[in-house]
Scaffold this motif. Sequence first.
Motif, PDB file in Angstrom:
ATOM      1  N   ASN A  63     -28.701  22.355  31.931  1.00 31.46           N
ATOM      2  CA  ASN A  63     -27.415  22.937  32.314  1.00 31.46           C
ATOM      3  C   ASN A  63     -26.240  22.166  31.699  1.00 31.46           C
ATOM      4  OD1 ASN A  63     -28.630  24.924  33.800  1.00 31.46           O
ATOM      5  ND2 ASN A  63     -28.445  23.857  35.779  1.00 31.46           N
ATOM      6  N   HIS A  64     -26.357  20.824  31.697  1.00 32.11           N
ATOM      7  CA  HIS A  64     -25.273  20.013  31.120  1.00 32.11           C
ATOM      8  C   HIS A  64     -25.128  20.275  29.626  1.00 32.11           C
ATOM      9  CE1 HIS A  64     -25.788  16.936  34.627  1.00 32.11           C
ATOM     10  NE2 HIS A  64     -25.206  18.069  35.011  1.00 32.11           N
ATOM     11  N   LEU A  65     -26.269  20.409  28.920  1.00 27.32           N
ATOM     12  CA  LEU A  65     -26.221  20.684  27.488  1.00 27.32           C
ATOM     13  C   LEU A  65     -25.550  22.031  27.214  1.00 27.32           C
ATOM     14  CD1 LEU A  65     -26.975  19.951  24.580  1.00 27.32           C
ATOM     15  CD2 LEU A  65     -29.222  21.014  24.990  1.00 27.32           C
ATOM     16  N   ILE A  66     -25.905  23.035  28.014  1.00 31.50           N
ATOM     17  CA  ILE A  66     -25.318  24.369  27.823  1.00 31.50           C
ATOM     18  C   ILE A  66     -23.811  24.314  28.071  1.00 31.50           C
ATOM     19  CG2 ILE A  66     -25.290  26.739  28.717  1.00 31.50           C
ATOM     20  CD1 ILE A  66     -28.278  26.410  29.314  1.00 31.50           C
ATOM     21  N   GLU A  67     -23.413  23.599  29.110  1.00 31.22           N
ATOM     22  CA  GLU A  67     -21.970  23.496  29.415  1.00 31.22           C
ATOM     23  C   GLU A  67     -21.220  22.805  28.274  1.00 31.22           C
ATOM     24  OE1 GLU A  67     -22.055  21.475  33.084  1.00 31.22           O
ATOM     25  OE2 GLU A  67     -22.365  23.288  34.316  1.00 31.22           O
ATOM     26  N   GLU A  68     -21.836  21.745  27.685  1.00 31.68           N
ATOM     27  CA  GLU A  68     -21.165  21.037  26.573  1.00 31.68           C
ATOM     28  C   GLU A  68     -20.988  21.964  25.371  1.00 31.68           C
ATOM     29  OE1 GLU A  68     -23.451  17.610  25.646  1.00 31.68           O
ATOM     30  OE2 GLU A  68     -23.047  16.607  27.579  1.00 31.68           O
ATOM     31  N   VAL A  69     -22.044  22.705  25.021  1.00 27.20           N
ATOM     32  CA  VAL A  69     -21.945  23.604  23.868  1.00 27.20           C
ATOM     33  C   VAL A  69     -20.961  24.722  24.165  1.00 27.20           C
ATOM     34  CG1 VAL A  69     -23.221  25.183  22.392  1.00 27.20           C
ATOM     35  CG2 VAL A  69     -24.275  23.015  23.111  1.00 27.20           C
ATOM     36  N   ALA A  70     -20.961  25.242  25.394  1.00 24.49           N
ATOM     37  CA  ALA A  70     -20.089  26.372  25.745  1.00 24.49           C
ATOM     38  C   ALA A  70     -18.626  25.988  25.648  1.00 24.49           C
ATOM     39  CB  ALA A  70     -20.431  26.865  27.146  1.00 24.49           C
ATOM     40  N   GLU A  71     -18.283  24.725  25.918  1.00 27.70           N
ATOM     41  CA  GLU A  71     -16.882  24.281  25.843  1.00 27.70           C
ATOM     42  C   GLU A  71     -16.334  24.406  24.420  1.00 27.70           C
ATOM     43  OE1 GLU A  71     -16.603  20.377  27.390  1.00 27.70           O
ATOM     44  OE2 GLU A  71     -16.903  20.977  29.496  1.00 27.70           O
ATOM     45  N   LEU A  72     -17.217  24.287  23.416  1.00 29.71           N
ATOM     46  CA  LEU A  72     -16.793  24.379  22.039  1.00 29.71           C
ATOM     47  C   LEU A  72     -16.341  25.797  21.676  1.00 29.71           C
ATOM     48  CD1 LEU A  72     -19.595  22.211  20.341  1.00 29.71           C
ATOM     49  CD2 LEU A  72     -17.304  21.486  21.060  1.00 29.71           C
ATOM     50  N   TYR A  73     -16.805  26.774  22.418  1.00 34.72           N
ATOM     51  CA  TYR A  73     -16.482  28.164  22.119  1.00 34.72           C
ATOM     52  C   TYR A  73     -15.433  28.726  23.096  1.00 34.72           C
ATOM     53  CZ  TYR A  73     -20.637  27.963  19.186  1.00 34.72           C
ATOM     54  OH  TYR A  73     -21.552  27.624  18.219  1.00 34.72           O
ATOM     55  N   ASP A  74     -14.913  27.867  23.919  1.00 32.80           N
ATOM     56  CA  ASP A  74     -13.919  28.314  24.895  1.00 32.80           C
ATOM     57  C   ASP A  74     -12.535  28.194  24.275  1.00 32.80           C
ATOM     58  OD1 ASP A  74     -12.647  29.153  27.123  1.00 32.80           O
ATOM     59  OD2 ASP A  74     -13.037  27.337  28.333  1.00 32.80           O
ATOM     60  N   GLN A  75     -11.908  29.320  23.972  1.00 31.15           N
ATOM     61  CA  GLN A  75     -10.555  29.339  23.378  1.00 31.15           C
ATOM     62  C   GLN A  75      -9.569  29.731  24.470  1.00 31.15           C
ATOM     63  OE1 GLN A  75     -10.580  31.894  19.945  1.00 31.15           O
ATOM     64  NE2 GLN A  75     -12.367  30.854  19.025  1.00 31.15           N
ATOM     65  N   LYS A  76      -8.645  28.809  24.783  1.00 33.29           N
ATOM     66  CA  LYS A  76      -7.759  29.014  25.917  1.00 33.29           C
ATOM     67  C   LYS A  76      -6.748  30.133  25.670  1.00 33.29           C
ATOM     68  CE  LYS A  76      -8.054  24.162  27.312  1.00 33.29           C
ATOM     69  NZ  LYS A  76      -8.952  24.435  28.426  1.00 33.29           N
ATOM     70  N   ASP A  77      -6.404  30.398  24.396  1.00 34.33           N
ATOM     71  CA  ASP A  77      -5.403  31.418  24.130  1.00 34.33           C
ATOM     72  C   ASP A  77      -6.011  32.815  23.994  1.00 34.33           C
ATOM     73  OD1 ASP A  77      -6.792  30.657  21.924  1.00 34.33           O
ATOM     74  OD2 ASP A  77      -5.102  30.937  20.519  1.00 34.33           O
ATOM     75  N   LYS A  78      -7.314  32.921  24.183  1.00 40.21           N
ATOM     76  CA  LYS A  78      -7.992  34.212  24.079  1.00 40.21           C
ATOM     77  C   LYS A  78      -8.794  34.481  25.365  1.00 40.21           C
ATOM     78  CE  LYS A  78      -8.424  34.179  19.048  1.00 40.21           C
ATOM     79  NZ  LYS A  78      -9.364  34.271  17.918  1.00 40.21           N
ATOM     80  N   PRO A  79      -9.078  35.783  25.611  1.00 44.09           N
ATOM     81  CA  PRO A  79      -9.878  36.099  26.812  1.00 44.09           C
ATOM     82  C   PRO A  79     -11.237  35.413  26.755  1.00 44.09           C
ATOM     83  CG  PRO A  79      -8.885  38.074  25.886  1.00 44.09           C
ATOM     84  CD  PRO A  79      -8.649  36.979  24.881  1.00 44.09           C
ATOM     85  N   LYS A  80     -11.736  35.025  27.916  1.00 45.20           N
ATOM     86  CA  LYS A  80     -13.016  34.313  27.986  1.00 45.20           C
ATOM     87  C   LYS A  80     -14.159  35.301  27.711  1.00 45.20           C
ATOM     88  CE  LYS A  80     -15.589  31.046  30.800  1.00 45.20           C
ATOM     89  NZ  LYS A  80     -15.642  30.265  32.032  1.00 45.20           N
ATOM     90  N   VAL A  81     -14.992  34.931  26.741  1.00 47.21           N
ATOM     91  CA  VAL A  81     -16.115  35.788  26.329  1.00 47.21           C
ATOM     92  C   VAL A  81     -17.447  35.256  26.862  1.00 47.21           C
ATOM     93  CG1 VAL A  81     -17.361  36.685  24.335  1.00 47.21           C
ATOM     94  CG2 VAL A  81     -14.866  36.515  24.269  1.00 47.21           C
ATOM     95  N   LEU A  82     -17.594  33.927  26.849  1.00 48.64           N
ATOM     96  CA  LEU A  82     -18.860  33.293  27.226  1.00 48.64           C
ATOM     97  C   LEU A  82     -18.873  32.990  28.724  1.00 48.64           C
ATOM     98  CD1 LEU A  82     -21.559  32.203  26.247  1.00 48.64           C
ATOM     99  CD2 LEU A  82     -20.406  30.029  25.711  1.00 48.64           C
ATOM    100  N   HIS A  83     -19.866  33.523  29.428  1.00 44.19           N
ATOM    101  CA  HIS A  83     -19.999  33.340  30.879  1.00 44.19           C
ATOM    102  C   HIS A  83     -21.326  32.646  31.174  1.00 44.19           C
ATOM    103  CE1 HIS A  83     -16.552  36.038  31.542  1.00 44.19           C
ATOM    104  NE2 HIS A  83     -17.093  36.831  30.603  1.00 44.19           N
ATOM    105  N   LEU A  84     -21.271  31.684  32.089  1.00 48.11           N
ATOM    106  CA  LEU A  84     -22.463  30.907  32.444  1.00 48.11           C
ATOM    107  C   LEU A  84     -22.911  31.237  33.876  1.00 48.11           C
ATOM    108  CD1 LEU A  84     -21.459  27.399  31.012  1.00 48.11           C
ATOM    109  CD2 LEU A  84     -22.656  29.273  29.860  1.00 48.11           C
ATOM    110  N   LYS A  85     -24.246  31.408  34.051  1.00 51.14           N
ATOM    111  CA  LYS A  85     -24.857  31.587  35.377  1.00 51.14           C
ATOM    112  C   LYS A  85     -26.031  30.611  35.465  1.00 51.14           C
ATOM    113  CE  LYS A  85     -23.752  36.530  35.553  1.00 51.14           C
ATOM    114  NZ  LYS A  85     -24.317  37.910  35.670  1.00 51.14           N
TER     115      LYS A  85
END
Length: 731
Positions: free
Chosen positions: A576-598
């Motif tokens: 889970n920690h690895l997925i969260e670290e990689v997901a942060e790289l694709y999180d663009q604050k000025d754009k709508p959130k595309v990547l969702h984690l469950k």
Amino acid sequence: MAAPRLKKIIYSSIITLTILIWLSILMWYSPFTQNSDSFSSTLQWIIFANLAGIVFLLFLILRSLYNLILDHRNKTPGIRLKTRMIILLVTLGVTPLLIVYVFSIQFVYRGIDSWFNIDIEGGLVSALELSQNAINLQMRDHLVEIQSIASEISEMESEILVSELGRLRVENEASELVIFSNPLQIIAISNENAELDISTFPSDEILFQLNQGEPYLSIEPLASGGYEIIAVINVSQDIFASNSLILQGRFPVEERLSDLAGIVSSSYEQYSEVSYLRNALRTNFTVMLTVVLLITLLVAVYVAFSSAKNLIAPIQRLVAGTKAVAEGKFETKLKTSNQDAIGSLILSFNDMTHRLSSAQAQADKVKLQVEEERTKLELILSRLSSGVITLEKDLRIRTANKSASTILGINLDSWIQGSIIDLSKKQPLISQFVSVLTSYLAKNNYEWRQQVILSGEVGQRFLMVACTALSNEEDLEGYIVVFDDITTLLQAQKDAAWGEVARRLAHEIKNPLTPIQLSAEQLRRRYLERYKNDSDLLDRATHTIIQQVEAMKSMVNDFSNYAKTPDINKIEFNLNHLIEEVAELYDQKDKPKVLHLKLDKLLPNINADEGMLRQVIHNLIRNSQEALESINNKNISIKTELKLDKICMIFSDNGPGFLESISDKVFDPYVTSKTHGTGLGLAIVKKIIDEHDGNIIAKNMPIGTEITITLPVASSDEHLFFGQDSLGFKS
């Protein structure tokens, strides 16, 4: 066995003894029928004794009849034959008895009637009258004699009276002469025995008759047998002081005449008595005959029941033994002490059961050996990696090993003796396997071998299937189907081939790339300043050459990475920690959130190469982003969960999905639906997952695509299962 036999002997002895006692009583009572008085007094005891016997016999017969009815209700074997035999024996025993009874009654009635024939009665009366007349004649003669003696006595002197009285007695053959005075005193007496008997004195009856002036004359029986005539008269005289004397004389009746008279008198008395009891005799004899007949009939009926029981008992034992043998009880033995035909049959039956028992023991031994061999075979089959299914002629599943259930992805144990055709209707994936099987069998082709492809939502499975017939010398018994899952083997061969291709391409392409790049850079440095008029064209050309060389180097590096076997450095970390670290790289604050984690918060740690799994996550996210370039409302989801002790990582998006033409080979190298790229991204992802002993499945959803990765939690040598919504194939 001894106890029932002893009981039977005691029971038979009691019945036989009872019958003998009854016959003895009848024989003992038979003389009483000659004496009416004795017969009348004993008749009631005879009847009571016989009634007791009748009640006892009725009890025995009713009990036997009740047992017979119970046997009929219970449908006891042989009961019909026993009933017919009882009816036959009763008929044979009763019919003669009834005939004898009818004739006996007629004989008794006619015999009794013949006893009282009128001629016999008339003869007895005539004989009685004749004897009485003879005696009366003799009595008259003695009366005359006694009168003659009285007249002589009346003229005698008293001194000679005693002496003359003896002479007169002898002359007239009298047994006794007595002279009495009135009142009674013996004046003189002459007797053969010279003894005075009290009966010598006249009775009051005699004296009364003498007072009437009449002589007395009668005949009397003697105590010693025979008869004597008594004659008494009054004697007129002047000698004694008494007014009159009484002369009494006793004269013996002739012996022959006395015997005949006694016989006739006794016979007449007996005849009169019997004649008086004529009807009573008829009734008594009829009652006795009826009682005897009834007892005899009851004895015959009971003997019929007992005889039928004894005759049928061996047959019933044979029937029961036959049923026991039919039920598999071959150790059945029948007891018999008879040496007749039925006894021989029972001995033959026992010999048969002995042989059957021996054969059964041998069969059990062989069966045990077969079971042992079968157990060994099942053990071997359970250890085989190949699936083995045996089918009946009608395609019912006879046996299936565990590998068959694993390869086909269904528990075949629950379908034993079930039709594989019915199974294929419920499992579409199995139907592809069954359709190939039935197509060969429909052509009577029982020996074949073919590679079968099973296509499902999770991809293709490659099976190598071989079939052969199970048959004896005469008939086809079934089929045996052996198959192997060669998907992994084919994939390994394909990977090896593509790896070889990648190495060759990397080697052949990479070698000229460096000279090309160096040449382009040298041309750029030497001629860019010299040819200023064409500097722009030269700049663009050399730049393009250098840029494409770099792209080709990157592609060659990808080929090289795919071809070589990477070194895996496994460590324990939280996925889970690895997925969260990689997901942060694709999180663009000025754009709508595309990547969702469950992410499952209870997900355990995993042993894997963190860098490789990071590359997997990057590749799958980039693939989803590239697939969503033309989609407005983009959505990428990453989900983790623990399922069957395996960690599942599920990537899904709402893109267009895979093309149907490549949906079953998306993980093959150089397979892509994109206009750019090498088609090695998913191939590399699959290779990394395979190196971690995991599984990866890609499938189109109603909207978008879903890729499921399954990784082990603890041990890397465990067999892994496909992920969410799969059919459960093992690899």
